[in-house]
Motif scaffolding. Structure first.
Motif, PDB file in Angstrom:
ATOM      1  N   HIS A  24       0.848  -1.189   0.000  1.00 41.67           N
ATOM      2  CA  HIS A  24       0.000   0.000   0.000  1.00 41.67           C
ATOM      3  C   HIS A  24       0.888   1.245   0.000  1.00 41.67           C
ATOM      4  O   HIS A  24       1.867   1.311   0.738  1.00 41.67           O
ATOM      5  CB  HIS A  24      -0.882   0.030   1.250  1.00 41.67           C
ATOM      6  CG  HIS A  24      -1.526   1.359   1.474  1.00 41.67           C
ATOM      7  ND1 HIS A  24      -2.667   1.759   0.813  1.00 41.67           N
ATOM      8  CD2 HIS A  24      -1.171   2.399   2.283  1.00 41.67           C
ATOM      9  CE1 HIS A  24      -2.992   2.972   1.199  1.00 41.67           C
ATOM     10  NE2 HIS A  24      -2.112   3.384   2.093  1.00 41.67           N
ATOM     11  N   TYR A  25       0.526   2.220  -0.836  1.00 45.67           N
ATOM     12  CA  TYR A  25       1.250   3.494  -0.872  1.00 45.67           C
ATOM     13  C   TYR A  25       0.282   4.638  -0.598  1.00 45.67           C
ATOM     14  O   TYR A  25      -0.886   4.588  -0.974  1.00 45.67           O
ATOM     15  CB  TYR A  25       1.925   3.694  -2.226  1.00 45.67           C
ATOM     16  CG  TYR A  25       3.067   2.736  -2.454  1.00 45.67           C
ATOM     17  CD1 TYR A  25       4.324   2.978  -1.906  1.00 45.67           C
ATOM     18  CD2 TYR A  25       2.880   1.560  -3.182  1.00 45.67           C
ATOM     19  CE1 TYR A  25       5.360   2.078  -2.083  1.00 45.67           C
ATOM     20  CE2 TYR A  25       3.923   0.663  -3.368  1.00 45.67           C
ATOM     21  CZ  TYR A  25       5.160   0.933  -2.809  1.00 45.67           C
ATOM     22  OH  TYR A  25       6.182   0.035  -2.977  1.00 45.67           O
ATOM     23  N   ASP A  26       0.796   5.667   0.071  1.00 37.89           N
ATOM     24  CA  ASP A  26       0.002   6.855   0.350  1.00 37.89           C
ATOM     25  C   ASP A  26       0.128   7.895  -0.746  1.00 37.89           C
ATOM     26  O   ASP A  26      -0.733   8.773  -0.868  1.00 37.89           O
ATOM     27  CB  ASP A  26       0.446   7.477   1.679  1.00 37.89           C
ATOM     28  CG  ASP A  26       0.245   6.538   2.847  1.00 37.89           C
ATOM     29  OD1 ASP A  26      -0.902   6.148   3.097  1.00 37.89           O
ATOM     30  OD2 ASP A  26       1.236   6.182   3.512  1.00 37.89           O
ATOM     31  N   LEU A  27       1.211   7.816  -1.538  1.00 39.59           N
ATOM     32  CA  LEU A  27       1.446   8.817  -2.577  1.00 39.59           C
ATOM     33  C   LEU A  27       2.328   8.225  -3.665  1.00 39.59           C
ATOM     34  O   LEU A  27       3.298   7.523  -3.380  1.00 39.59           O
ATOM     35  CB  LEU A  27       2.132  10.055  -1.982  1.00 39.59           C
ATOM     36  CG  LEU A  27       2.442  11.200  -2.942  1.00 39.59           C
ATOM     37  CD1 LEU A  27       1.153  11.858  -3.432  1.00 39.59           C
ATOM     38  CD2 LEU A  27       3.337  12.248  -2.265  1.00 39.59           C
ATOM     39  N   PHE A  28       1.969   8.515  -4.917  1.00 37.33           N
ATOM     40  CA  PHE A  28       2.803   8.165  -6.067  1.00 37.33           C
ATOM     41  C   PHE A  28       3.504   9.427  -6.566  1.00 37.33           C
ATOM     42  O   PHE A  28       2.885  10.491  -6.649  1.00 37.33           O
ATOM     43  CB  PHE A  28       1.965   7.607  -7.220  1.00 37.33           C
ATOM     44  CG  PHE A  28       1.240   6.329  -6.920  1.00 37.33           C
ATOM     45  CD1 PHE A  28       1.823   5.336  -6.142  1.00 37.33           C
ATOM     46  CD2 PHE A  28      -0.035   6.120  -7.432  1.00 37.33           C
ATOM     47  CE1 PHE A  28       1.148   4.149  -5.877  1.00 37.33           C
ATOM     48  CE2 PHE A  28      -0.715   4.942  -7.178  1.00 37.33           C
ATOM     49  CZ  PHE A  28      -0.124   3.951  -6.399  1.00 37.33           C
ATOM     50  N   ILE A  29       4.776   9.296  -6.930  1.00 33.12           N
ATOM     51  CA  ILE A  29       5.494  10.348  -7.648  1.00 33.12           C
ATOM     52  C   ILE A  29       6.005   9.710  -8.925  1.00 33.12           C
ATOM     53  O   ILE A  29       6.946   8.897  -8.897  1.00 33.12           O
ATOM     54  CB  ILE A  29       6.653  10.937  -6.821  1.00 33.12           C
ATOM     55  CG1 ILE A  29       6.117  11.528  -5.510  1.00 33.12           C
ATOM     56  CG2 ILE A  29       7.389  12.012  -7.622  1.00 33.12           C
ATOM     57  CD1 ILE A  29       7.210  12.052  -4.599  1.00 33.12           C
ATOM     58  N   PHE A  30       5.391  10.003 -10.054  1.00 35.51           N
ATOM     59  CA  PHE A  30       5.680   9.344 -11.320  1.00 35.51           C
ATOM     60  C   PHE A  30       6.306  10.318 -12.309  1.00 35.51           C
ATOM     61  O   PHE A  30       5.708  11.347 -12.633  1.00 35.51           O
ATOM     62  CB  PHE A  30       4.400   8.788 -11.959  1.00 35.51           C
ATOM     63  CG  PHE A  30       3.804   7.602 -11.258  1.00 35.51           C
ATOM     64  CD1 PHE A  30       4.493   6.914 -10.272  1.00 35.51           C
ATOM     65  CD2 PHE A  30       2.525   7.167 -11.611  1.00 35.51           C
ATOM     66  CE1 PHE A  30       3.937   5.817  -9.630  1.00 35.51           C
ATOM     67  CE2 PHE A  30       1.953   6.073 -10.984  1.00 35.51           C
ATOM     68  CZ  PHE A  30       2.663   5.392  -9.988  1.00 35.51           C
ATOM     69  N   ASP A  31       7.491   9.982 -12.795  1.00 39.21           N
ATOM     70  CA  ASP A  31       8.050  10.709 -13.935  1.00 39.21           C
ATOM     71  C   ASP A  31       7.235  10.310 -15.161  1.00 39.21           C
ATOM     72  O   ASP A  31       6.874   9.141 -15.333  1.00 39.21           O
ATOM     73  CB  ASP A  31       9.522  10.335 -14.112  1.00 39.21           C
ATOM     74  CG  ASP A  31      10.194  11.164 -15.190  1.00 39.21           C
ATOM     75  OD1 ASP A  31       9.617  12.193 -15.611  1.00 39.21           O
ATOM     76  OD2 ASP A  31      11.296  10.793 -15.621  1.00 39.21           O
ATOM     77  N   ILE A  32       6.941  11.271 -16.025  1.00 42.62           N
ATOM     78  CA  ILE A  32       6.142  10.964 -17.211  1.00 42.62           C
ATOM     79  C   ILE A  32       6.941  10.143 -18.205  1.00 42.62           C
ATOM     80  O   ILE A  32       6.476   9.139 -18.734  1.00 42.62           O
ATOM     81  CB  ILE A  32       5.640  12.262 -17.874  1.00 42.62           C
ATOM     82  CG1 ILE A  32       4.594  12.940 -16.988  1.00 42.62           C
ATOM     83  CG2 ILE A  32       5.056  11.968 -19.257  1.00 42.62           C
ATOM     84  CD1 ILE A  32       4.040  14.229 -17.557  1.00 42.62           C
ATOM     85  N   ASN A  33       8.177  10.548 -18.462  1.00 43.98           N
ATOM     86  CA  ASN A  33       8.962   9.937 -19.536  1.00 43.98           C
ATOM     87  C   ASN A  33       9.827   8.803 -19.000  1.00 43.98           C
ATOM     88  O   ASN A  33      10.987   8.995 -18.646  1.00 43.98           O
ATOM     89  CB  ASN A  33       9.824  11.006 -20.214  1.00 43.98           C
ATOM     90  CG  ASN A  33      10.469  10.502 -21.490  1.00 43.98           C
ATOM     91  OD1 ASN A  33       9.995   9.542 -22.088  1.00 43.98           O
ATOM     92  ND2 ASN A  33      11.545  11.151 -21.910  1.00 43.98           N
ATOM     93  N   VAL A  34       9.260   7.595 -18.939  1.00 41.38           N
ATOM     94  CA  VAL A  34       9.997   6.410 -18.500  1.00 41.38           C
ATOM     95  C   VAL A  34       9.850   5.329 -19.559  1.00 41.38           C
ATOM     96  O   VAL A  34       8.930   5.372 -20.380  1.00 41.38           O
ATOM     97  CB  VAL A  34       9.483   5.894 -17.139  1.00 41.38           C
ATOM     98  CG1 VAL A  34       9.752   6.905 -16.035  1.00 41.38           C
ATOM     99  CG2 VAL A  34       7.995   5.560 -17.200  1.00 41.38           C
ATOM    100  N   PRO A  35      10.732   4.316 -19.576  1.00 41.10           N
ATOM    101  CA  PRO A  35      10.655   3.248 -20.583  1.00 41.10           C
ATOM    102  C   PRO A  35       9.347   2.470 -20.497  1.00 41.10           C
ATOM    103  O   PRO A  35       8.756   2.328 -19.423  1.00 41.10           O
ATOM    104  CB  PRO A  35      11.849   2.356 -20.227  1.00 41.10           C
ATOM    105  CG  PRO A  35      12.784   3.230 -19.463  1.00 41.10           C
ATOM    106  CD  PRO A  35      11.904   4.174 -18.703  1.00 41.10           C
TER     107      PRO A  35
END
Length: 217
Positions: free
Chosen positions: A43-54
């Motif tokens: 379980h995660y409380d927050l996602f931090i996602f880079d847009i440009n990933v493989p």
């Protein structure tokens, strides 16, 4: 607070990940597939996602998660200047974004704002026995032997049991409250989750009421 950081640049991942780890529980993924595997386990409380990933980009990953009813707040990281991708990110379910390059303190301010906005706060651990605690924020069982993370459905099921102690819960009630209509589990899947919980918290705590369902003692 547990954060999942998706960043494919190993140098930036180390810099940001090490900084976040000073303040929060932080896991790192370098591809969308790695992120998906972690989300299925924890379980995660927050996602931090880079847009440009493989592979699938961060927006596509987030859109897929929202389609599976994963509502975890998400901050997108982008080096793009155009607003089209930002619009796509918000449409996919992000609530905030930050542009590269960024100051680490700015990222933390955005995280703390997310924490307030979504009422993400630490809850006390729940004692399940003399040598067994449940951490509802980290979604894991803690014993003297170590820590075991629960899958999202296992955690949801345990919390439902904890909210209804001593009451016989039918299999229909569990399914209706824990699954979406188009994702109904098989009997084998339900029994598998029950078996896993029994292994972690003790078989005597969840009893089978033959022909009806289960009861948490």
């Amino acid at each position: 607070m547990r954060i999942l950081l998706l960043e494919d640049d190993p140098v930036l991942s180390d810099i940001v990940g090490d900084y976040l780890a000073e303040h929060y529980e932080t896991d790192r993924a370098y591809t969308s597939d790695e992120a998906s595997a972690l989300i299925a386990q924890k379980h995660y409380d927050l996602f931090i996602f880079d847009i440009n990933v493989p592979g699938r980009n961060g927006i596509a990953l987030l859109r897929g998660l929202r389609g599976m009813n994963v509502t975890t707040p998400a901050i997108l990281v982008t080096a793009y200047e155009d607003t089209a991708r930002l619009k796509a990110g918000f449409d996919a379910g992000a609530h905030d974004y930050i542009r590269k390059p960024f100051a680490l303190e700015e990222l933390r301010l955005r995280i703390e704002n997310s924490k307030r906005l979504f009422n993400i706060e630490q809850r006390e651990k729940i004692r399940l026995g003399d040598d067994c605690l449940y951490d509802p924020d980290a979604k894991r069982i803690e014993t003297e032997q170590g820590r075991q993370s629960l899958a999202p459905k296992e955690a949801a099921m345990l919390e439902y049991f904890l909210a209804h102690p001593g009451r016989t819960l039918s299999t229909e009630e569990l399914v209706q409250n824990l699954w979406e209509y188009d994702q109904l589990p098989s009997d084998a899947t339900l029994r598998s989750h029950i078996r896993r919980l029994r292994e972690l918290i003790g078989s005597e705590r969840i009893t089978t009421v033959r022909g009806i369902g289960y009861r948490y003692e």
